[in-house]
Design an enzyme around this catalytic site. Structure first.
Site, mmCIF file in Angstrom:
data_model
loop_
_atom_site.group_PDB
_atom_site.id
_atom_site.type_symbol
_atom_site.label_atom_id
_atom_site.label_comp_id
_atom_site.label_asym_id
_atom_site.label_seq_id
_atom_site.Cartn_x
_atom_site.Cartn_y
_atom_site.Cartn_z
ATOM 1 N N GLU A 145 1.064 -1.183 0.278
ATOM 2 C CA GLU A 145 0.042 -0.162 -0.044
ATOM 3 C C GLU A 145 0.998 1.229 0.140
ATOM 4 O O GLU A 145 0.654 2.332 -0.909
ATOM 5 C CB GLU A 145 -0.965 0.020 1.270
ATOM 6 C CG GLU A 145 -2.048 1.315 1.329
ATOM 7 C CD GLU A 145 -2.701 1.052 2.482
ATOM 8 O OE1 GLU A 145 -3.644 2.335 2.701
ATOM 9 O OE2 GLU A 145 -3.048 0.079 3.039
ATOM 10 N N ARG A 169 -7.189 2.583 14.469
ATOM 11 C CA ARG A 169 -8.064 1.547 14.273
ATOM 12 C C ARG A 169 -7.893 0.418 15.490
ATOM 13 O O ARG A 169 -8.941 -0.223 15.844
ATOM 14 C CB ARG A 169 -7.800 0.749 12.975
ATOM 15 C CG ARG A 169 -8.952 -0.288 12.431
ATOM 16 C CD ARG A 169 -8.765 -0.957 11.121
ATOM 17 N NE ARG A 169 -9.372 -0.029 10.242
ATOM 18 C CZ ARG A 169 -10.685 -0.206 9.660
ATOM 19 N NH1 ARG A 169 -11.592 -1.081 10.406
ATOM 20 N NH2 ARG A 169 -11.046 0.538 8.723
ATOM 21 N N GLU A 219 -10.890 -7.983 5.043
ATOM 22 C CA GLU A 219 -10.032 -8.000 6.414
ATOM 23 C C GLU A 219 -10.790 -8.771 7.746
ATOM 24 O O GLU A 219 -10.276 -9.430 8.428
ATOM 25 C CB GLU A 219 -9.636 -6.873 6.824
ATOM 26 C CG GLU A 219 -8.628 -5.967 5.864
ATOM 27 C CD GLU A 219 -8.444 -4.690 6.048
ATOM 28 O OE1 GLU A 219 -7.358 -4.332 6.698
ATOM 29 O OE2 GLU A 219 -9.377 -3.915 5.796
#
Length: 1927
Positions: free
Chosen positions: A833, A911, A1299
């Protein structure tokens, strides 16, 4: 013996022949350096992939066929092309995936089956699987068994699928029930009870028709049987099968003598005599068969071997014969051949004769993968002499004999037991080779058993293995051991025979007494040092006992039923001896198809599947190189934290094929990149902050040439202290700036105090990291256009836009001129990413500068070392709950290990904080999170993005609550579940919660209550095997948590033939994104899926695309495509409404003729999301995906091995767009998650892993890093999708899937813990215990505390995790066993000072040892101490080792203490280290002596530290001297102390001059310490000398000056103290601390460390990495040693700034910082430290080489060099160690360089060569030079660099053992430290220490078995003790 073929004869075979896919190829000379893989890919056959380069992943698998002359048949086998030397396949036929089939002419059944059954996702590993299966089918006459299929795939890795669909796809080729295939009865294949019966197994299976499937797939019904078989071509499954070339059948093998790059010679003789002649001619030549070991050494370890002799064609080395005595096995026999041969022998011979054969077969089964076993030879495995060889222990224990032949043909025989001499050393002469192995038959009642424990069961190297044999004979109704042999691998440098145990066993009766006594003796036999390579010492020791215990049980079980044998095995113990037999994987999938339109909802096959199974799918590295193209290789840092001193690239420039080398100066644009902040240098310019940081890039004509050139670049470093764990970062506040986050709900503190909380628990959870291990490494291909005006690239990335942005930024181009394209990538999982963009930026620099195409593809080991991993986390929780288990309050602190740049670490932390409640309702929550800066490569995104780490912490304390309230974890989970409408701790409300439905369905599906009873029953009846179960729920938020990223664009174009081209911003990486998007487009236009095509992702088609991540891509890009489709449909509607068309194609044409725009750009933004961290409230997620999973495991408590018996997973995915792809994502995520929780452990060099260089990654390839393999899949693997649960917040009511399932694999982790609880209960260990992930065999076994672990660890033992381990840098006094002995010592200084510094310091770092002191240690300090010390310190001593430095150590500890201190010091450092220690102080004084000296010295200063301990201090003075350092000086002592500092002090005072100066100095201050010695100060000033450092202190302040904290006096500003004194500044003002230019301090100060203002008192601050202004006081670059200082100060002066006060310069001027010659100061001055010019006294010219001549200095004052002369006593020059010689220094002075002559004894002198010392040292000076003589005892020479061997030292010198090597005494004599006896030393103690070497022979008849050990002999206080044993 005759000679080798003549040169003329050899010419005939100069070129080789090879057939590839049926095509004849000529192999010319000069290619010996190539592997088969390189040859194939260069030839354009790119279907064969490079995945790892070490034969560990199987991506490079091809089939090799050759004709076996002995058996007159062809052999077809799978091999790793990455290891096979090109010439090793000469005369053979190689078939690659391209040779099987293709899209144009049809797929082979193997390819077709894999594609149609969803067995290919990213596709990079797919060709390897196809070829492994194909080779199995071709080599088998009949259909293989399922077991054979799974075994053949053990050498292939897949990271995407979870293996189940691959096994299903290949199972259709297996046969177990002929009736099912031949009867033709359809009824046999009909579902029974709703389950399909597979014809290959006769059991229910997932490959049959699904009632929800629209079209029954042609799965098991396909009759995949061989069409034909013959001995040449093997089995054929199609009539297009490639045959074995007839030309090769008729071709006669010839000798080969070929060459390669780098002078490599490749010989392939055909006869043994030719082999021997070649070996005589080239004694160092390497014999090669499979190249499985040599390939690793040459490719990965960079070892160069010039001559190879291939012995594959030598008949004498390939024999397999049977005779009455046993079996003869040729050294060249392949392991797979041996395995087949032994299986046949077992069927033919009596059972009792083949016990060793069975053991070898079983061991080979777990030996590597099929591809390796097919080529690896018996002899190669033996002669490699690996200490972890699986077979060598069996050869030794089985009484095997090795036949060895020399160049003359003379054969000798050696017992296997005597063949291995040492690490990788065997009993072979240079002209000898191993000919064969003779394996004798076992006798009746003789038993041989194999043992092996590895991280992973399949294809893994052993941690510990063993071979054991016992021969029992009956005697007087007893069974007596007549012969025995116990051999272990993995516990010593060679396979270790337990000699003592063997001697004990023989003659003893086989009973329990023998077992117990043997276990005790084995502890003596197997000794593993604490710092042994490989670590896991306690685990490995326990395995040696577990293995023997299993062996005892197994033999007893075999003997059961024999006459008079009474040692029957208890039924509950039988499971310990049962060999593991894995059942075939049975998968089932349960979902409901909700079709929407023509394609949405249908379980379609991946759109690229057919391309991937044929090898036609292209990846970045498959892109052909154009003419002039270059390959790049990285120049990487080898240090975790260091300053770059120099870079020499001359070697690279002269390297073959070199085209350029580029560093930071060559970057045309910005030199920094970064995702959130630009904190990462493209090329490191001054400081490196991790091992693997990119320093530069080399480009050359080939990949190998580029790597070779990069290795030739020489970089010199200066080590800086690294932070290598989260704990260190927390302790020293090493955090990334502005990265603290906080969330709260309710009132946590009030709840804890209230009566509501019946119980409160606190604890820590350590969460391990994980390597992405995408099968395709990072790769990017960059080229320019229009002379560099445009830049284009093809990259393997999840974020093309980031590549575009990074490259434009680094090249200084607008983004509009940079284009990045991505076709597909071979897996990403978050690892591509952001990190991939960095490598694109690196590659763009040479491409742009040279205007030539550049390809950068990382090797697997480099990729793993530099690209970052999943973040490890530390969670500290405090939870309050009721007696029922209802959670009321959670207080959580979490930290993640970001590495050396921020990357995405803050978002990942956020997160984790969002998900730290998992699915539980918690009324009061407080979560604080921080991002830690460490000296590791930057960690990055990984599937789950922090969520799994947060939830794992939660589930740990949930499980602990269950134990506290005595309920099951499932009950606790259920009573705490959140429900519809719940408000989360960040303010979002739960909507559409399906959690309870999922949970109930799962419990019903897995029959939880029934399985729980079965597990309990199993555990009750099995002592050494235990089962456990767990159910874990999850809730995963869907959206990017950064709001602006939730946008997507797409371009849809409709063509006149009715086909549609879609381009969107997402990347296909195996997750099926393109397939789902195409289904959406197809349904939108109501056309077949085949009419939609998605070409590639490109930044010039869809701009500004967000990365393909966060599981949101299908939602976002699907919606964008749908938006574009709707726009086009709206334009078509007027014409469509006429209904004149019969097909979509006609409609499109009609629109076209009406000039309707058939192209549209679609766009989508995710609505209703946003979060404000200022308020801590918002809606970060669009919706949640819920799921739950059940797992059942079985563990072997004796070894830690485990397998997953069953897994049942259910997820709510709304109405799935493609349920087949979603199921594949769930299975892949689950198995990848299993790796994270149970298999995959990252091992970095840190305190917990001393055997790895600091900061280096050990697990950098499949050899050491184990992801799940095909045999780790749950035996029963069920996946269900919740039915009838639409999601109105995403496209077509679907939900994200990538995920959310990952965390559900933690059900396996908690099932393992459940099983461990059962095991611990049987051993009497009850209650909660911590288990960190991954739950490796080590953690499982050591947690199952029992009698086999008890001798080594306690039941609470917790193996350390890399990056989390506390590096023993503890707060002062903490955990120090000697604390009570130093109660009166100032707390901040002494108690544990040395403990603190203990740690994994690099050798060079040792120099900063002393700094640590004072508890307020600066960052730079921590790393050094010499704890690593000898590493031989016993555990209990370790914690207080440093303490003893204080002097109160117990006697037995003393001996090792000192040694280790110096032990690991580097030459330079050694000089200063422990010396002053003993210092001859009386015992009570010893306590603080060490402390202060060590006190605040810095790296360079260290050299001067010791000096000050001047020898002849009177006893009463000594005590106070030390004391005042500590700050506890009494008034009457103060005045004298200060005085002696003055330099004109009286004799008795002079002795302590140096000392106290060092006393309170800080890191950098140490350098200027000398300064305060004013020298000619007036009397009234003398007493307050120290004061004057501060400036204008008043008299009353005098007494406490030393203490540095004086009311309003700014505490000794740590390092600047002695310099920025401004004459008339008032004490209370802060400004005196800095020069007037404090505001212009340059940025170089970044390296500054430690300062903080405490109540206006400046104190050493521990962690501050960058300066910060505290109360308006700019914390100058005080401690930054090399800083560019202040504007007018030359850079070199940096370290001198505190001292050079020139005679007549006024204090307030800035110029006082330098002497008048500041402009002519030589560069060498960089190392300059503290010189002060004191009036007429020659300035102690400590280190500045340019100052030895001070204008007004007098000649005789030269003796004062670097110290005041006190009564003609030359106080050894303390500091300037490295100074280069100065021209004017007289030759005679050279004698003093580095050493001083004392009497006739040469002593290492501490410092500079240039000091103007007196030529003749007076005799009486003997007692002073660098050492004090007290009562005739030489006090360990202080600086002796660690021991340069002094030339003509007389025996008397033995008393100086401190360092000099005397009379062949080894360096190891360091261990004799501590010898300076304190107090009254007797005269005879002068010879107190010396070392001696002695040989220890375990077998006196064989000198070769002797080892040397160094023994410290103390003739005074102690008896001779063994200090260190070396092999």
């Amino acid at each position: 013996m005759g000679s080798l073929k003549s040169e003329e004869e050899l010419e005939e075979s100069r070129d080789g022949i090879l057939y590839v896919n049926g095509v004849r190829k000529v192999l010319p000379d000069g290619l010996a350096h190539l592997t088969l893989l390189e040859y194939l890919r260069d030839a354009g056959l790119t279907g064969t992939k490079l995945g790892c380069g070490e034969g560990g992943c199987g991506a490079c698998t091809v089939m090799v066929s050759y004709f076996d002359q002995n058996f007159k048949k062809c052999v077809h086998q799978a091999v790793n092309a990455c290891l096979a030397p090109l010439y090793s396949v000469e005369g053979m036929h190689v078939i690659t995936v391209e040779g099987l089939g293709n899209r144009k002419f049809g797929l082979h059944p193997v390819q077709e089956s894999l594609a149609s059954r969803h067995g290919s996702q990213c596709g990079f590993c797919t060709p390897g699987f196809v070829m492994s299966m194909y080779a199995l089918l071709r080599s088998n006459k009949t259909a293989p068994t399922e077991e054979q299929i799974e075994e053949s795939l053990a050498g292939n890795l897949c990271r995407c699928t979870g293996y189940r669909p691959i096994l299903d796809a290949f199972r259709v080729f297996a046969k177990s029930n002929d009736l099912l295939y031949t009867s033709g009865s359809a009824s046999l294949q009909e579902p029974t009870n709703g389950e399909f019966i597979c014809p290959s197994t006769g059991k229910p299976c997932s490959c049959g028709p699904n009632k929800d499937t629209i079209e029954p797939p042609n799965v098991c019904q396909n009759d995949y049987k061989p069409l034909s078989y013959n001995e040449i071509d093997g089995s054929s499954y199609t009539n297009k099968e490639l045959i074995f070339p007839p030309q090769l059948l008729m071709r006669k093998s010839a000798n080969l003598s070929l060459s390669g790059f780098g002078g490599i010679k490749w010989h392939r003789p055909l006869l043994l005599k030719h082999v021997l002649e070649l070996k005589s001619r080239y004694p160092d030549a390497k014999l090669v068969v499979g190249n499985t070991e040599l390939g690793i050494e040459t490719r990965l370890k960079k070892i160069h071997y010039p001559v190879f002799i291939s012995v594959t064609h030598v008949p004498e080395l390939n024999i397999l014969t049977v005779d009455p005595d046993g079996i003869e096995i040729g050294a060249g026999v392949r392991l797979s051949e041996l395995q087949k041969f032994l299986k046949r022998i077992i069927k033919e011979r009596p059972v009792y004769e083949t016990s060793s054969c069975k053991a070898i077969i079983e061991q080979i089964k777990w030996f590597a993968g099929t591809q390796i076993r097919n080529v690896a030879s018996v002899g190669g495995n033996i002669c490699t002499a690996s200490p972890i060889s699986d077979l060598n222990p069996l050869w030794m224990s089985s009484r095997a004999k090795f036949k060895i032949v020399d160049g003359k043909g003379i054969i000798r025989t050696v017992l296997a037991e005597n063949f291995f001499l040492g690490y990788r050393k065997v009993d072979l002469g240079n002209n000898e080779i191993l000919l064969s192995v003779s394996l004798p038959w076992t006798r009746e009642f003789e038993y041989v058993k194999e043992f092996k424990q590895a991280h992973r069961r399949d294809d893994d190297i052993a941690l510990v293995n063993g071979g054991m044999r016992v021969f029992l004979e009956k005697s007087n109704k007893n069974w007596i051991v007549s012969d025995a042999c116990i051999v272990y691998g993995g516990v010593a440098p060679v396979s270790l025979s337990a000699v003592k145990a063997k001697d004990y066993l023989i003659g003893k009766a086989w009973n329990k007494e023998l077992l117990q006594n043997s276990l005790e003796i084995l502890k003596q036999d197997v000794v593993i040092s604490e710092d042994a390579p490989g670590g896991m010492v306690e685990f490995r020791k326990s395995l040696t006992l577990s293995f023997f215990f299993k062996f005892f049980l197994w033999v007893s079980h075999q003997m059961d039923g024999q006459d008079s044998f009474n040692e029957s095995v208890p039924v509950s113990y039988l499971s310990a001896v049962e060999s593991f037999h894995r059942p075939s994987v049975m998968g089932s999938q349960d979902y409901k198809i909700t079709k929407q339109g023509t394609a949405v909802g249908s379980p379609e096959v991946h759109m690229s599947a057919r391309l991937q199974v044929t090898g036609e799918a292209e990846y970045t590295d498959d892109t052909p190189m154009p003419p002039g193209g270059l390959h790049a290789a990285l120049i990487l840092s080898k240090k975790p934290h260091a300053r770059l001193l120099s870079i020499d690239d001359s070697g690279a420039r002269s390297s073959p094929g070199f085209a350029g080398v580029f560093f930071a100066k060559d970057i045309p644009g910005s030199k920094f990149t970064g995702v959130v902040v630009e904190d990462e240098e493209v090329f490191a310019s001054e400081i490196v902050t991790c091992v693997g940081q990119v320093i530069g890039v080399v480009v050359a004509d080939t990949h190998e040439n580029a790597k070779l050139a990069a290795r030739k670049v020489v970089v010199e470093y200066e080590d800086l202290r690294p932070i290598l764990s989260i704990e260190d970062a927390v302790k020293f506040k090493s955090f990334h700036p502005n990265c603290h986050r906080s969330l709260s709900k309710g009132d946590v503190d009030l709840c804890f105090k209230s009566d509501q909380c019946h119980k409160i628990i606190e604890g820590e959870v350590h969460v391990g990291g994980q390597e992405h291990f995408y099968l395709e490494p990072h790769s990017t291909f960059v080229w320019t256009m229009d002379g560099g005006n445009e830049v284009h690239m093809i990259s393997s990335t999840q974020a093309p836009q980031k590549h575009q942005k990074y490259v434009s930024h680094v090249l200084g181009l607008p983004m509009s001129k940079v284009v990045c394209k991505v076709k597909r990538i071979g897996g990403g999982f978050g690892g591509k990413e952001t990190r991939s963009a960095f490598f694109a930026a690196v590659a763009s620099v040479p491409a742009y500068n040279l205007n030539r195409p550049v390809k950068l593809t990382l090797d697997r080991d480099i990729d793993m070392q530099v690209s970052g991993q999943r973040h490890s986390f530390l969670g500290k929780y405090k939870v309050g709950f009721t007696d029922e288990g209802k959670v009321l309050a959670l207080d959580l602190e979490i930290y993640n290990n970001a590495g050396n740049s921020l990357d995405l670490s803050l978002a990942i932390l956020e997160r984790a904080m969002y998900h730290s409640d998992n699915v539980y309702e918690i009324p009061n929550v407080r979560i604080n999170g921080s991002v830690c800066f460490t000296n590791y490569p930057s960690n990055t995104a990984f599937r789950g993005f922090g969520g799994p780490q947060g939830m794992l912490i939660t589930e740990n304390w949930i499980q602990r609550i269950a134990m506290e309230v005595n309920k099951s974890p499932e009950e606790i989970r259920e009573i705490n579940f959140m429900s519809e409408g719940s408000i989360l701790h960040y303010g979002q409300q739960i909507q559409d919660c399906t959690l309870h439905r999922l949970w109930d369905e799962l419990k019903k599906s897995c029959n939880f209550a029934k399985v729980r009873r079965e597990v309990e029953d199993f555990n009750l009846h099995n002592r050494w095997k235990k089962r456990g179960i767990a159910i874990i729920p999850t809730k995963f938020g869907i959206s990017f948590t950064t709001k602006f990223m939730n946008q997507a664009g797409a371009l849809v174009q409709v063509y006149t033939d009715g086909t549609v081209l879609v381009t969107h911003g997402g990347v296909e990486m195996g997750q099926g994104l393109h397939t789902k998007v195409a289904q959406i487009a197809a349904s939108a236009f109501e056309i077949p899926l085949s009419s939609v095509f998605i070409s590639e992702t490109s930044t010039d088609k869809v701009p500004n695309a967000s990365p393909t991540a966060a599981s949101a891509s299908s939602d976002m890009y699907g919606a964008a495509v749908l938006d574009a489709c709707k726009q086009i449909k709206a334009r078509m509607e007027p014409i469509a409404s006429m209904k004149k068309h019969t097909s979509f194609e006609e409609l499109v044409n009609a629109c076209y003729f009406e000039r309707v725009d058939l192209s549209a750009h679609g766009f989508h933004i995710v609505p209703d999301i946003g979060f404000d961290w200022k308020t801590g409230k918002g809606h970060p997620f669009r919706y949640f995906t819920y799921g739950a999973a059940f797992a059942e495991v079985e563990i072997d408590t004796l070894t830690g091995d485990f397998h997953t018996r069953a897994a049942d997973v259910i997820l709510d995915l709304g109405f799935s767009i493609n349920p087949a792809i979603d199921v594949g994502q769930i299975e892949g995520a689950f198995v990848q998650g299993m790796g994270w929780v149970a298999l995959e452990e990252l091992k970095w060099g840190d305190k917990a892993h001393k055997w790895i260089p600091p900061g280096c990654l050990f697990t950098s390839g499949p050899g050491n890093y184990k992801i799940p393999s095909v045999n780790d899949v749950p035996h029963k693997f069920k996946v269900s999708l919740l039915k009838d649960a639409p999601n109105d917040k995403a496209i077509h009511s679907s939900k994200a899937v990538g995920e959310p399932p990952f965390f559900l694999a933690s059900s396996v982790f908690f099932a393992i813990k459940d099983a461990i609880l059962a095991a611990r209960a049987e051993s009497g260990s009850h209650g909660w215990f911590p288990l960190d992930n991954p739950a490796t065999p080590e953690r499982i076994r050591m947690a199952c505390a029992d009698e086999f672990t008890a001798p080594f660890v306690k039941s609470d033992f917790r193996p350390k995790l890399s990056g989390l381990t506390f590096n023993n840098i503890l707060v002062v006094g903490e955990n120090c066993k000697c604390r009570k002995d130093v109660e009166k010592v100032m707390v901040g200084v002494v108690t544990c000072i040395h403990t603190v510094v203990v740690g994994m310091v690099t050798v060079v770092v040792g120099t900063c040892i002393r700094m640590v002191v004072v508890g307020m240690v600066t960052v730079v300090v921590v790393t050094c101490i010499h704890m690593e010390v000898v590493g031989m310190v016993t555990e209990e001593v370790e914690t207080c080792i440093r303490m003893e430095v204080v002097g109160m150590v117990t006697e037995e500890v003393e001996t090792c203490i000192r040694m280790e201190v110096v032990g690991m010091a580097t030459v330079v450092v050694g000089t200063c280290i422990r010396m002053e220690v003993v210092g001859m102080a009386t015992e009570e004084v010893g306590i603080c002596i060490r402390m202060e000296v060590v006190g605040m010295a810095t790296v360079v200063v260290g050299t001067c530290i010791r000096m000050e301990v001047v020898g002849m201090v009177t006893e009463d003075v000594e005590t106070c001297i030390r004391m005042e350092v500590v700050g506890m000086v009494t008034e009457e002592v103060e005045t004298c102390i200060r005085m002696e500092v003055v330099g004109m002090a009286t004799e008795e005072v002079g002795t302590c001059i140096r000392m106290e100066v060092v006393g309170m100095a800080t890191v950098v201050v140490g350098t200027c310490i000398r300064m305060e010695v004013v020298g000619m100060a007036t009397e009234e000033v003398e007493t307050c000398i120290r004061m004057e450092v501060v400036g204008m202190a008043t008299e009353e302040v005098e007494t406490c000056i030393r203490m540095e904290v004086v009311e309003k006096v700014m505490a000794v500003v740590v390092t600047c103290i002695h310099t920025e004194v401004v004459e008339k500044v008032k004490v209370e003002g802060e400004t005196y601390i800095h020069m007037e230019e404090e505001e212009t301090v340059m940025e170089g100060v970044e390296t500054c460390r430690h300062m903080e203002v405490v109540e206006k008192v400046m104190v050493v601050e521990v962690t501050c990495r960058h300066m910060e202004a505290v109360e308006k006081v700019m914390v100058v670059e005080v401690t930054c040693r090399y800083m560019e200082a202040v504007e007018k100060v030359m850079a070199v002066v940096v370290t001198c700034i505190h001292t050079e006060v020139v005679e007549k310069v006024k204090v307030e001027g800035e110029t006082y910082i330098h002497m008048e010659e500041e402009e002519t100061v030589m560069e060498v001055v960089e190392t300059c430290r503290h010189m002060e010019v004191v009036e007429k006294v020659m300035a102690v010219e400590v280190t500045c080489i340019h100052t030895e001549a001070v204008e007004k200095g007098k000649a005789e004052e030269g003796t004062c060099i670097h110290m005041e002369v006190v009564e003609k006593v030359m106080v050894v020059e303390v500091t300037c160690i490295y100074m280069a010689e100065v021209e004017k220094v007289m030759d005679v002075v050279e004698i003093y360089t580095r050493m001083v002559v004392v009497g006739k004894v040469m002593v290492v002198e501490v410092t500079c060569k240039h000091m103007g010392a007196e030529v003749m040292v007076m005799e009486e000076e003997v007692t002073y030079t660098r050492m004090e003589v007290v009562e005739k005892v030489m006090v360990v020479e202080v600086t002796c660099k660690r021991m340069e061997v002094v030339g003509k030292v007389k025996e008397a010198v033995e008393t100086y053992t401190r360092t000099e090597v005397v009379e062949k005494v080894m360096v190891a004599e360091v261990t004799c430290r501590r010898m300076e006896v304190v107090g009254k030393v007797m005269e005879e103690e002068e010879t107190c220490r010396y070392m001696m070497m002695e040989e220890i022979c375990e077998n006196k008849a064989d000198v070769a078995m002797c080892v040397l050990r160094v023994v410290v002999v103390e003739t005074c206080k102690h008896k001779a003790t063994l200090a260190k044993e070396t092999m």
